[in-house]
Design a protein around this motif. Structure first.
Motif, PDB file in Angstrom:
ATOM      1  N   VAL A  52       0.865  -1.177   0.000  1.00  0.00           N
ATOM      2  CA  VAL A  52       0.000   0.000   0.000  1.00  0.00           C
ATOM      3  C   VAL A  52       0.901   1.227   0.000  1.00  0.00           C
ATOM      4  CG1 VAL A  52      -1.792   1.253   1.272  1.00  0.00           C
ATOM      5  CG2 VAL A  52      -1.760  -1.255   1.303  1.00  0.00           C
ATOM      6  N   PRO A  53       0.677   2.156  -0.922  1.00  0.00           N
ATOM      7  CA  PRO A  53       1.492   3.382  -0.926  1.00  0.00           C
ATOM      8  C   PRO A  53       1.334   4.147   0.390  1.00  0.00           C
ATOM      9  CG  PRO A  53       0.222   3.193  -2.953  1.00  0.00           C
ATOM     10  CD  PRO A  53      -0.274   2.132  -2.029  1.00  0.00           C
ATOM     11  N   GLN A  54       2.453   4.612   0.935  1.00  0.00           N
ATOM     12  CA  GLN A  54       2.436   5.316   2.220  1.00  0.00           C
ATOM     13  C   GLN A  54       2.624   6.815   2.079  1.00  0.00           C
ATOM     14  OE1 GLN A  54       1.702   3.663   5.103  1.00  0.00           O
ATOM     15  NE2 GLN A  54       1.414   1.892   3.775  1.00  0.00           N
ATOM     16  N   THR A  55       3.311   7.247   1.036  1.00  0.00           N
ATOM     17  CA  THR A  55       3.602   8.668   0.867  1.00  0.00           C
ATOM     18  C   THR A  55       2.441   9.350   0.137  1.00  0.00           C
ATOM     19  OG1 THR A  55       4.680   8.357  -1.273  1.00  0.00           O
ATOM     20  CG2 THR A  55       6.086   8.164   0.684  1.00  0.00           C
ATOM     21  N   PRO A  56       2.255  10.654   0.380  1.00  0.00           N
ATOM     22  CA  PRO A  56       1.209  11.377  -0.360  1.00  0.00           C
ATOM     23  C   PRO A  56       1.438  11.323  -1.875  1.00  0.00           C
ATOM     24  CG  PRO A  56       1.955  12.677   1.512  1.00  0.00           C
ATOM     25  CD  PRO A  56       2.861  11.481   1.416  1.00  0.00           C
ATOM     26  N   ALA A  57       2.679  11.451  -2.317  1.00  0.00           N
ATOM     27  CA  ALA A  57       2.979  11.375  -3.752  1.00  0.00           C
ATOM     28  C   ALA A  57       2.639   9.988  -4.291  1.00  0.00           C
ATOM     29  CB  ALA A  57       4.443  11.700  -4.007  1.00  0.00           C
ATOM     30  N   GLY A  58       2.902   8.975  -3.501  1.00  0.00           N
ATOM     31  CA  GLY A  58       2.584   7.604  -3.914  1.00  0.00           C
ATOM     32  C   GLY A  58       1.087   7.379  -4.037  1.00  0.00           C
ATOM     33  N   LYS A  59       0.324   7.953  -3.117  1.00  0.00           N
ATOM     34  CA  LYS A  59      -1.137   7.801  -3.174  1.00  0.00           C
ATOM     35  C   LYS A  59      -1.736   8.548  -4.364  1.00  0.00           C
ATOM     36  CE  LYS A  59      -1.507   7.052   1.774  1.00  0.00           C
ATOM     37  NZ  LYS A  59      -1.942   7.569   3.068  1.00  0.00           N
ATOM     38  N   ILE A  60      -1.261   9.759  -4.602  1.00  0.00           N
ATOM     39  CA  ILE A  60      -1.740  10.525  -5.751  1.00  0.00           C
ATOM     40  C   ILE A  60      -1.303   9.850  -7.053  1.00  0.00           C
ATOM     41  CG2 ILE A  60      -1.521  12.716  -6.995  1.00  0.00           C
ATOM     42  CD1 ILE A  60      -1.331  14.049  -4.183  1.00  0.00           C
ATOM     43  N   GLY A  61      -0.037   9.422  -7.095  1.00  0.00           N
ATOM     44  CA  GLY A  61       0.475   8.731  -8.280  1.00  0.00           C
ATOM     45  C   GLY A  61      -0.280   7.451  -8.563  1.00  0.00           C
ATOM     46  N   THR A  62      -0.661   6.735  -7.499  1.00  0.00           N
ATOM     47  CA  THR A  62      -1.431   5.506  -7.676  1.00  0.00           C
ATOM     48  C   THR A  62      -2.791   5.810  -8.282  1.00  0.00           C
ATOM     49  OG1 THR A  62      -0.308   4.462  -5.804  1.00  0.00           O
ATOM     50  CG2 THR A  62      -2.412   3.501  -6.492  1.00  0.00           C
ATOM     51  N   THR A  63      -3.413   6.871  -7.828  1.00  0.00           N
ATOM     52  CA  THR A  63      -4.714   7.268  -8.374  1.00  0.00           C
ATOM     53  C   THR A  63      -4.609   7.562  -9.869  1.00  0.00           C
ATOM     54  OG1 THR A  63      -5.294   8.220  -6.235  1.00  0.00           O
ATOM     55  CG2 THR A  63      -6.633   8.869  -8.122  1.00  0.00           C
ATOM     56  N   VAL A  64      -3.614   8.339 -10.250  1.00  0.00           N
ATOM     57  CA  VAL A  64      -3.410   8.658 -11.668  1.00  0.00           C
ATOM     58  C   VAL A  64      -3.079   7.384 -12.443  1.00  0.00           C
ATOM     59  CG1 VAL A  64      -1.942   9.915 -13.295  1.00  0.00           C
ATOM     60  CG2 VAL A  64      -2.728  11.029 -11.195  1.00  0.00           C
ATOM     61  N   PHE A  65      -2.229   6.558 -11.866  1.00  0.00           N
ATOM     62  CA  PHE A  65      -1.837   5.294 -12.492  1.00  0.00           C
ATOM     63  C   PHE A  65      -3.060   4.413 -12.754  1.00  0.00           C
ATOM     64  CE2 PHE A  65      -0.173   0.871 -11.993  1.00  0.00           C
ATOM     65  CZ  PHE A  65       0.644   0.842 -13.100  1.00  0.00           C
ATOM     66  N   ILE A  66      -3.962   4.355 -11.791  1.00  0.00           N
ATOM     67  CA  ILE A  66      -5.172   3.541 -11.949  1.00  0.00           C
ATOM     68  C   ILE A  66      -6.055   4.108 -13.053  1.00  0.00           C
ATOM     69  CG2 ILE A  66      -7.353   2.886 -10.852  1.00  0.00           C
ATOM     70  CD1 ILE A  66      -5.738   2.611  -8.220  1.00  0.00           C
ATOM     71  N   LEU A  67      -6.296   5.403 -13.026  1.00  0.00           N
ATOM     72  CA  LEU A  67      -7.194   6.014 -14.013  1.00  0.00           C
ATOM     73  C   LEU A  67      -6.662   5.875 -15.435  1.00  0.00           C
ATOM     74  CD1 LEU A  67      -8.301   9.220 -12.103  1.00  0.00           C
ATOM     75  CD2 LEU A  67      -9.617   7.125 -12.481  1.00  0.00           C
ATOM     76  N   VAL A  68      -5.393   6.128 -15.610  1.00  0.00           N
ATOM     77  CA  VAL A  68      -4.800   6.036 -16.953  1.00  0.00           C
ATOM     78  C   VAL A  68      -4.566   4.573 -17.338  1.00  0.00           C
ATOM     79  CG1 VAL A  68      -2.762   6.583 -18.338  1.00  0.00           C
ATOM     80  CG2 VAL A  68      -3.738   8.309 -16.809  1.00  0.00           C
ATOM     81  N   GLY A  69      -3.932   3.845 -16.450  1.00  0.00           N
ATOM     82  CA  GLY A  69      -3.545   2.467 -16.754  1.00  0.00           C
ATOM     83  C   GLY A  69      -4.707   1.524 -16.918  1.00  0.00           C
ATOM     84  N   LEU A  70      -5.748   1.698 -16.130  1.00  0.00           N
ATOM     85  CA  LEU A  70      -6.888   0.798 -16.227  1.00  0.00           C
ATOM     86  C   LEU A  70      -7.596   0.962 -17.567  1.00  0.00           C
ATOM     87  CD1 LEU A  70      -8.378  -1.394 -14.735  1.00  0.00           C
ATOM     88  CD2 LEU A  70      -9.833   0.354 -13.724  1.00  0.00           C
ATOM     89  N   GLY A  71      -7.677   2.194 -18.045  1.00  0.00           N
ATOM     90  CA  GLY A  71      -8.269   2.424 -19.362  1.00  0.00           C
ATOM     91  C   GLY A  71      -7.473   1.737 -20.455  1.00  0.00           C
ATOM     92  N   ILE A  72      -6.172   1.873 -20.402  1.00  0.00           N
ATOM     93  CA  ILE A  72      -5.295   1.238 -21.398  1.00  0.00           C
ATOM     94  C   ILE A  72      -5.401  -0.282 -21.296  1.00  0.00           C
ATOM     95  CG2 ILE A  72      -2.884   0.871 -22.050  1.00  0.00           C
ATOM     96  CD1 ILE A  72      -2.408   3.817 -21.172  1.00  0.00           C
ATOM     97  N   PHE A  73      -5.383  -0.787 -20.083  1.00  0.00           N
ATOM     98  CA  PHE A  73      -5.470  -2.223 -19.850  1.00  0.00           C
ATOM     99  C   PHE A  73      -6.804  -2.770 -20.369  1.00  0.00           C
ATOM    100  CE2 PHE A  73      -5.998  -6.023 -17.144  1.00  0.00           C
ATOM    101  CZ  PHE A  73      -4.783  -6.648 -17.371  1.00  0.00           C
ATOM    102  N   ALA A  74      -7.891  -2.058 -20.111  1.00  0.00           N
ATOM    103  CA  ALA A  74      -9.219  -2.501 -20.559  1.00  0.00           C
ATOM    104  C   ALA A  74      -9.303  -2.525 -22.086  1.00  0.00           C
ATOM    105  CB  ALA A  74     -10.295  -1.597 -19.977  1.00  0.00           C
TER     106      ALA A  74
END
Length: 122
Positions: A52-74
């Protein structure tokens, strides 16, 4: 699916997973293997919860990663599904055409000399 489209999808998936791996390695300080594992598990929506991301940058980056990456993956999964369906349809059409041509003259009621056969009594 053309080779170019297939190659583009695969390279895009590799790029998004690689960028996620590098991001989590640098921001969260995880090992390369853990960063890669988290990227793949997150994109595939499995989400084991071990990392689980612990840093604020990691949490924000994970959110962006999910939104962008999940679309590409789908899109990639959908395109691979379309490719598989088309191949199956092509094979089915080929099989029907082959069976139709093999069964053609043998199943007709007329003889090779052009005269009709008498119907069989049962």
């Amino acid at each position: 699916m053309t080779r170019l489209r297939f190659l583009t999808l695969v390279l895009t998936l590799v790029a998004i997973i690689a960028s996620g791996t590098v991001f989590f390695r640098l921001v969260e300080g995880w090992s390369w293997l853990d960063s890669y594992f988290f990227s793949v598990v997150t994109l595939s929506t499995v989400g084991y919860g071990e990392l689980v991301p612990q840093t604020p940058a990691g949490k924000i980056g994970t959110t962006v990663f999910i939104l962008v990456g999940l679309g590409i993956f789908a899109v990639a999964i959908q395109q691979f599904g379309v490719f598989a369906m088309r191949k199956r349809e092509e094979h089915t059409e080929w099989l029907i055409a082959r069976l139709g041509s093999e069964a053609g003259p043998a199943n007709r009621d007329d003889s090779p000399d052009g005269t009709e056969k008498a119907p069989k009594d049962r």
